[in-house]
Every structure is written in C-alpha cells, then in structure tokens.
Design a protein around this motif. Sequence first.
Motif, short mmCIF file in Angstrom:
data_model
loop_
_atom_site.label_atom_id
_atom_site.label_comp_id
_atom_site.label_asym_id
_atom_site.label_seq_id
_atom_site.Cartn_x
_atom_site.Cartn_y
_atom_site.Cartn_z
N GLY A 310 43.18 16.46 37.98
CA GLY A 310 42.65 17.13 36.81
C GLY A 310 42.84 18.64 36.98
N HIS A 311 42.98 19.35 35.87
CA HIS A 311 43.14 20.81 35.99
C HIS A 311 41.96 21.52 35.32
N TRP A 312 41.71 22.74 35.76
CA TRP A 312 40.54 23.48 35.32
C TRP A 312 40.81 24.98 35.33
N THR A 313 40.02 25.71 34.59
CA THR A 313 40.04 27.17 34.62
C THR A 313 38.59 27.67 34.63
N TRP A 314 38.39 28.82 35.27
CA TRP A 314 37.07 29.43 35.31
C TRP A 314 37.19 30.89 34.93
N ASP A 315 36.46 31.31 33.90
CA ASP A 315 36.39 32.70 33.47
C ASP A 315 35.17 33.34 34.12
N ALA A 316 35.42 34.28 35.03
CA ALA A 316 34.32 34.86 35.80
C ALA A 316 33.36 35.66 34.92
N ALA A 317 33.89 36.34 33.89
CA ALA A 317 33.03 37.20 33.07
C ALA A 317 32.00 36.38 32.31
N SER A 318 32.40 35.25 31.74
CA SER A 318 31.48 34.41 30.96
C SER A 318 30.93 33.25 31.75
N ASP A 319 31.45 33.07 32.98
CA ASP A 319 31.07 31.93 33.82
C ASP A 319 31.36 30.60 33.15
N SER A 320 32.34 30.57 32.25
CA SER A 320 32.68 29.32 31.56
C SER A 320 33.80 28.61 32.31
N LEU A 339 30.61 23.85 30.06
CA LEU A 339 30.50 23.87 31.51
C LEU A 339 30.44 25.30 32.02
N THR A 340 29.74 25.48 33.13
CA THR A 340 29.72 26.75 33.85
C THR A 340 29.87 26.45 35.33
N TRP A 341 30.26 27.48 36.08
CA TRP A 341 30.38 27.31 37.53
C TRP A 341 29.00 27.00 38.14
N ASN A 342 27.97 27.60 37.59
CA ASN A 342 26.62 27.32 38.10
C ASN A 342 26.27 25.85 37.92
N ALA A 343 26.66 25.27 36.76
CA ALA A 343 26.37 23.86 36.52
C ALA A 343 27.18 22.97 37.46
N ILE A 344 28.44 23.33 37.69
CA ILE A 344 29.27 22.55 38.61
C ILE A 344 28.71 22.65 40.03
N ARG A 345 28.31 23.84 40.42
CA ARG A 345 27.77 24.05 41.76
C ARG A 345 26.54 23.19 41.99
N ALA A 346 25.73 22.99 40.94
CA ALA A 346 24.52 22.18 41.08
C ALA A 346 24.85 20.71 41.33
N MET A 347 26.08 20.29 40.99
CA MET A 347 26.48 18.90 41.20
C MET A 347 27.00 18.65 42.62
N LEU A 348 27.27 19.71 43.37
CA LEU A 348 27.83 19.55 44.70
C LEU A 348 26.77 19.10 45.69
N ASP A 397 43.55 45.13 34.39
CA ASP A 397 43.22 46.27 35.24
C ASP A 397 43.50 46.00 36.71
N GLY A 398 44.11 44.88 37.01
CA GLY A 398 44.44 44.56 38.39
C GLY A 398 43.38 43.76 39.11
N GLY A 399 42.22 43.60 38.48
CA GLY A 399 41.16 42.81 39.10
C GLY A 399 41.40 41.32 38.92
N ARG A 400 40.40 40.53 39.31
CA ARG A 400 40.49 39.07 39.20
C ARG A 400 39.54 38.62 38.10
N GLN A 401 40.07 37.97 37.09
CA GLN A 401 39.23 37.56 35.97
C GLN A 401 38.76 36.11 36.08
N GLY A 402 39.19 35.41 37.11
CA GLY A 402 38.75 34.03 37.28
C GLY A 402 39.71 33.25 38.15
#
Length: 630
Positions: A310-320, A339-348, A397-402
């Motif tokens: 399965g494939h996924w993407t995570w947007d750090a700014a919105s945590d989506s 979905l959010t990373w916080n919700a996924i983390r709670a499943m681990l 801007d050279g940063g990491r967006q997700g």
Amino acid sequence: MGAERSLWPKGGAGMAVLIRQHHWAATPLGPIAKWPDGLRTAVGIMLGTRHPAALTWGEDLIFLYNDACAPLLGPDKHPHILGLPAARAWPESHHIVAAEIRSVLQGGDSVWQENRLLPICRGGVVEEAWWTYSRSPVHDERAGNGVGGVLTLITETSKPMRAQRDSEARFAIAREAAQLGIFDYDFSTDTCIWDARIRSLWGVTASETITDAVFMDGIHPDDRPGVIAALAKASDPAGDGGYRAEYRVIHRDSGAACWLMAAGRGLFRDGRPARLVGTVQDISDRRRSEDALRSSEQRLQIGLAAGRLGHWTWDAASDSVTFSPQACDIFGIGGGEPLTWNAIRAMLHPDDAPRAVRAVKHSIATGDDYAIEYRVNRPDGSHVWVAALGRPLSAKDGGRQGLIGVVQDITERKCAEEKIRLLMAEVNHRSKNLLAVVQSIAHQTSMRGSPRSFARRFSERLQGLAASHDLLVDNAWQGVELADLVASQLSHFRDLVRQRIHFDGPALQLRPSAAQALGMALHELATNAGKYGALSGSAGQVLVHWSVDAPDAQDGFHMEWHERGGPPVAQPVTSGFGSKLIAHMTEIALQGRARLDYRPDGVVWTIDAPLAPITTPPAERVAWRQPQQG
C-alpha cells in the motif's frame, strides 16, 4: 452682389475665415469672387457639415476642407495645405488615390471605401492610417463633362483597425505558437474552409474541396462516433454551441496517425445553425505523455499489487495522512476515514510506537529514508506486522514538508522467521535424538553376525531410516502422510506396486517420531519379505491396510502387514534385532500393542495404538502435501 461675394463664405472663425482670407488669385481657382456657382455651392455644403469633408476641384485637384477635417490632418498639414494641389497636399498617399479621384471627376461612379489603409504624415512621421470614405461628383456647368470637382466625406478608423490588427497579430503569434489550424464551416452553403495547417494534417491539397467525406475519411474509424456526437451537439440550437472533440487523424499519403483536439463554437441564425468555426491542434505529444504516464501508473499498481504494497503520504504541516485502499486494508481501517499521523501512531504496539516516532523525526531532520518494522493493533482486535518505507518530500524553501512511501503486511514473514527459529531448535533436538537412534541400531545390529554382515544390515536399516527422514525434511518436520511413508519404504519394489503389493487406508498425517518408528518397521518387513517371504518368489503378495477410529478411542489406530502366496513360513528359533524393531520398538514409540505372527501362509504384523502419539493435530498439518495410494 460683388460685396456679398467679398464676404463669402460667411462665418467668423475656423475654415470659413481661412478660405475667405486665402489668396486664391495665386491658385488655378482664381479670385474667390469669380468662383463658379457649383464650386461655391460645394464649399458651402462642405463647411456646413459637421462630418469631416474635403473637396478637390478642377484638373489640378485643388484641396479644400472643413473644420471637422482639420484635426485629422494635424499641425503638419493644417492650415498650410489649403488651396494646394492634392499631389502636394497628400504626397504620401496621392499616388494611391489619384486615379480614384480622377475617375469620379471624369464622370465615373461614386466611390465607397471602407477601412482603407492610406498613409499620412503627422508629427513629422509618415504613419499608417485607415479611412472609410465616399467620393461624390460636384456638378459644374462650365466643365466639359459637367463635373467640376469631387466631394469626399471622411471617417478615420485607425484606432479600431490598429486594435484589430494588433489582435490579429497576437492571435497569429498564439496560433503559430500553439500550432493551431483554423476551420470555418457554412451550413447554408455546405462549404468548409481549412487553412494550410489542417490540410497538411489530412494530407489534402490546397485546391481540393473539403467535403464531409474528406473530413470523415481522415478520422480513425474508432473515433468517428465521438466526433459525430460532438458536431451534433455543437449544431443543436437548444445547446450553447460549444464544440470539443479529441480524435486521431490518419494522413492520406503516409498513413501516419496523430491526435488532434478540435475546439470551436456553432453560430446560429433564426434558430438554425449558420456556421461552425474553430481550431484544431496536434496533441500527439500530450497523448503520448499521458499514455506513458498511464502505463507507468499501471506498472506501479501492478508492482504494488504483486508485492501486496500500500502507498501513503503524510503532510507534516496539517498532520494529514493519505492511504491507498491496500494500505487501508493492511491497517484494517475504512477508506473514507480522515487520517492523521497521531491517529496512526495510536494504533501501533506500545513497544514499537516510540521507535516509529524517532524514525519519522530523524527522516524529516536529516532527509534520510524512513524504514521501520512495527506491529499494528487493528480496530477489530487483530494484530499484524507492518514494514514501512518512506522518503522525505522537499518543500520549495528546501525544508521537508512530509513523507511519501509504501507499507507491506509482513505478518507471514515474521511468522515464518519465528517458525524457522523454532525449527532450528527442533532440528537440533531431533538431530540428537536421531543420533541416539542410529547408535541403538548400530549396537543392536552388531550383537549378531560377522562384521561383513553387520555393514550390510546396518546400511539397509539406515536406508530405511533415511527414507523416513527425507519425507520429514520435505514436510518441514511437520509430519508425514502415512501413504507416502509406505510408498517410500516399498520404493525398491515399485514395479510390483498395484500388481503384487497393495496398500490402502484413510489419509493420516503422522508425527515425526511415529513416522520414524513405522518407517523402520516397514523397512524391516519389506526387506524380510524380499529375502525370505512373499516377495522372494514370483507369486506372493503383500497387503498393507490401516484404519482410524474415533480420536478418543483407546486403540484409534490399527495397521496390518499381511503376506500371502510366498514360501512356507516357520517360527524362527531366535529373535534378532529386526524382530525387536518390528515388534517392541514400535510399541514403545507408538504407545501401542504390536504382534508379529509367523503363519504358515505368510507373515502377519499388526499394531494397535491410540491416535494422540501418532497423528499431527490439524493446525500443524502441511496442507500442500497429497498422500499417495498403492
């Protein structure tokens, strides 16, 4: 009367004053007091209109004009060109219109010109200017043909014409940049105009008439229905007239195909279609890119499906977090849930969540790939092992967006790894047991006979043990089908199977320990039958049968070896290791009762034992093995 003429033309300002004060005696027209009535009438009409007007009189085309015309001339000409011959007043354009003026002067028809380009010198520069004008004859009785001059009513259209020209120039540039072809179809005359670009796409010559047949013959057969539908929609008065279609065109000569996009609009008159105008554009490159992208996406999806990824993407700014359907299946969640990373983390799994958080932070901070394996507690209460691999997404801007990546259910692999670990421990344990069995066989075999016979008999018994061992290895030490075990121990008599050797019984998967004991017993029985018993001659037979009763029965398993038709059998005087192996060792291994009868018509061996020490529980059985029958 003379006084009146000296005050003519009347007026206290503008061109009336200039004309009245002008030194006409120095011109071919002569003193103003002697002008003919036709000229005076024409000048009066010219001065009286508020529309820009000019008068050219006589063979020399002497130039006069009114107040409305003066601003059009500009300070370069007004007022000093008054009374000059037209050739001197308009040297920049006189050579263009002189013939036109003289034609009217000589009795020809009036002239009408619309948006005609005539240059004019204004501000010291000859500029392009557009004019709409009419030229009418002015009658004069003294003229030979009755026409003394030409009255011209003038409108300058330079501003709209320049705008139109600029618009056309911009359109031409855009048309060339976009490689657009232009078409114009007239419904009333059933005629169609194609420019050179469209004709080249179809392979049509410049002189060929464009008909429906020419148009449709060039379109790929598979695309014609769509084009016909788009044309019908564009010509429907109930619609908005929009026309858009994408289709393939086959070049008439080369046979090469290209993709076109046609766009246009239907124009209507009195509720009926009048014209359809528009453009076509070669979009072959775009379609090839789309096809390549589609093919790449298909290959990606095939690869993901083949790897069960399965494939996924995570947007750090919105945590989506965005999951593909396969990723949702792996985590056991619905596809429509936000979905959010916080919700996924709670499943681990609690033991794995801190490692996952550290891995994400490290990847965002350093740009390194994100790779981790963790356990997921699904909402339905089940648990799976997941491997996640991701890569940071760079922002402008050279940063990491997700992060973007894939996930895979590795539960089977983890179970296999655990099973291998346990199997290695089991193999180590069983190897020690096997060495003990070999040691016992060697000890018991060495107690009787010569060293030469010991080597032969020991080798034969090891072969029987090896055959059982091979079956266990093939089945990953998960057990052996009894039919396969019987077939392996009778393999050196395979030509007699189904002729003189018959075996049957229900499918039964044996435990490794039971397979070793029964395998060695069957090997001894087969060896003795080949040497002394039913298989030593040409007529004897061996029947092997087994049956299974209820699992909880005291003697749920029964097996029988029965020889018949061989040489007469006598009870042996002494009992060797083979007899002990057939009888007593199987009893110990299977926790049952074994009997070996030396009947006159053939040896009969039976064993009765409970099922628990013999068979493998269903959960541990190897499903892909199919038992043999003899």
